[in-house]
Write an enzyme that holds these catalytic residues in place. Structure first.
Site, PDB file in Angstrom:
ATOM      1  N   HIS A 163       0.837  -1.211   0.000  1.00 53.92           N
ATOM      2  CA  HIS A 163       0.000   0.000   0.000  1.00 53.92           C
ATOM      3  C   HIS A 163       0.872   1.261   0.000  1.00 53.92           C
ATOM      4  CE1 HIS A 163      -3.072   2.821   1.283  1.00 53.92           C
ATOM      5  NE2 HIS A 163      -3.964   1.878   1.571  1.00 53.92           N
ATOM      6  N   GLU A 265      -0.622   1.400  -5.387  1.00 58.37           N
ATOM      7  CA  GLU A 265      -0.472   0.142  -4.671  1.00 58.37           C
ATOM      8  C   GLU A 265      -0.413  -1.064  -5.602  1.00 58.37           C
ATOM      9  OE1 GLU A 265      -3.622   0.010  -1.726  1.00 58.37           O
ATOM     10  OE2 GLU A 265      -3.752   2.204  -1.765  1.00 58.37           O
TER      11      GLU A 265
END
Length: 294
Positions: A163, A265
């Protein structure tokens, strides 16, 4: 995130030391090519700065380093699921304590490997046996590999994401390309949408791009660079920024924090745990992101 001011708790080599911020121990790398930091809490990359460049990874000034909360910013590991398809949101890896397995270095850079395996706490959340490794390669670029192995005697399903919060000079001026045109819009209850080839933000975004290119490029005119993100093992790329209203709702983000980052991400996306990727006993899987700038 400036780690150079923190005193060394343990000196592991010329390039690698252990430092501590509040209650979180961090593997600090200082090399001729770059500096970096990886928190053992969450196996969480908190910094990567190539020599002569601004920081590439964004960390919230309000991130909570108490050893229990997930860190805001950096590269959280969302595993064994991504999103709110189970509890806790984004899985338990990002708030678990990882172990330093090994480190090695040469003139080109440093490689650090962390490990996490099932224990009583993880079994209570997700009743499977596993071995997870995070391999962080720090050179003129940053390569992060999440390698998971099924050590159980039965198969299990999973999803996940690296992330990454990218540091940009001004989100309103940054332009992103390479994410593809097709996306699932989480702000419209998962509606499937078509977008343009160039993305310039004027408001919050939470999108799962389902056909990203080999490279996603973020042009950052304020810091005078282009950030390149190359992902492997993914089936999508998630782009996220909470904008002003979202930032104000987060205790671990300054109200203006949204102005200087964009999440890009590397994601193995699934709508539910049952729709995740299946891994058989003894099999392994790698999710990778490589980040550089010029």
């Amino acid at each position: 995130m400036n780690l150079t001011q923190l005193p060394a708790l343990t000196v592991l080599s010329d390039n690698v030391t252990i430092v501590e911020k509040d209650k979180v121990k961090i593997v600090r790398i200082i090399h001729d090519k770059a500096t970096a930091g990886i928190a053992l809490h969450g196996g969480h990359v908190v910094s990567f700065q190539p020599v002569g460049q601004p920081e590439l990874i964004w960390m919230s000034e309000e991130a909570i380093f108490d050893g229990s909360a997930a860190l805001r910013g950096g590269i959280p590991i969302c595993w064994p699921w991504f999103g709110r398809i189970a509890a806790p949101a984004h899985g338990f890896a990002r708030s678990s304590q990882w172990q330093l397995i090994e480190h090695r270095e040469n003139e080109h850079g440093v490689i650090v490997e962390l490990g996490l395996s099932d224990n009583k706490e993880t079994q209570a959340i997700w009743p499977y046996q596993f071995d997870a490794r995070l391999i962080v390669e720090v050179t003129e670029q940053l390569k992060v590999t999440l390698k998971v192995t099924n050590t159980d005697d039965k198969s299990w399903m999973f999803s996940g994401a690296l992330h990454t919060y990218l540091n940009v000079g001004d989100i309103a001026q940054a332009q992103t390309t390479g994410m593809g045109s097709e996306y699932i819009d989480s702000l419209q209850a998962g509606k499937r949408c078509q977008g343009g080839d160039v993305l310039k933000l004027t408001d919050t975004i939470d999108r799962v791009y389902t056909k990203p290119g080999q490279e996603i490029l973020v042009q950052d005119p304020v810091l005078n660079r282009t950030i390149k993100v190359e992902n492997q093992g993914h089936n999508s790329a998630v782009l996220w920024n909470p904008w002003a209203e979202g930032a104000k709702s987060m205790a671990d983000m300054a109200d203006n924090g949204y102005q200087t980052f964009l999440c890009v991400e590397s994601t193995l996306h699934a709508q539910s745990l049952e729709q995740g990727k299946s891994l058989q006993p003894g099999e392994n899987y790698e999710l990778v992101t490589t980040i550089s700038a010029n």
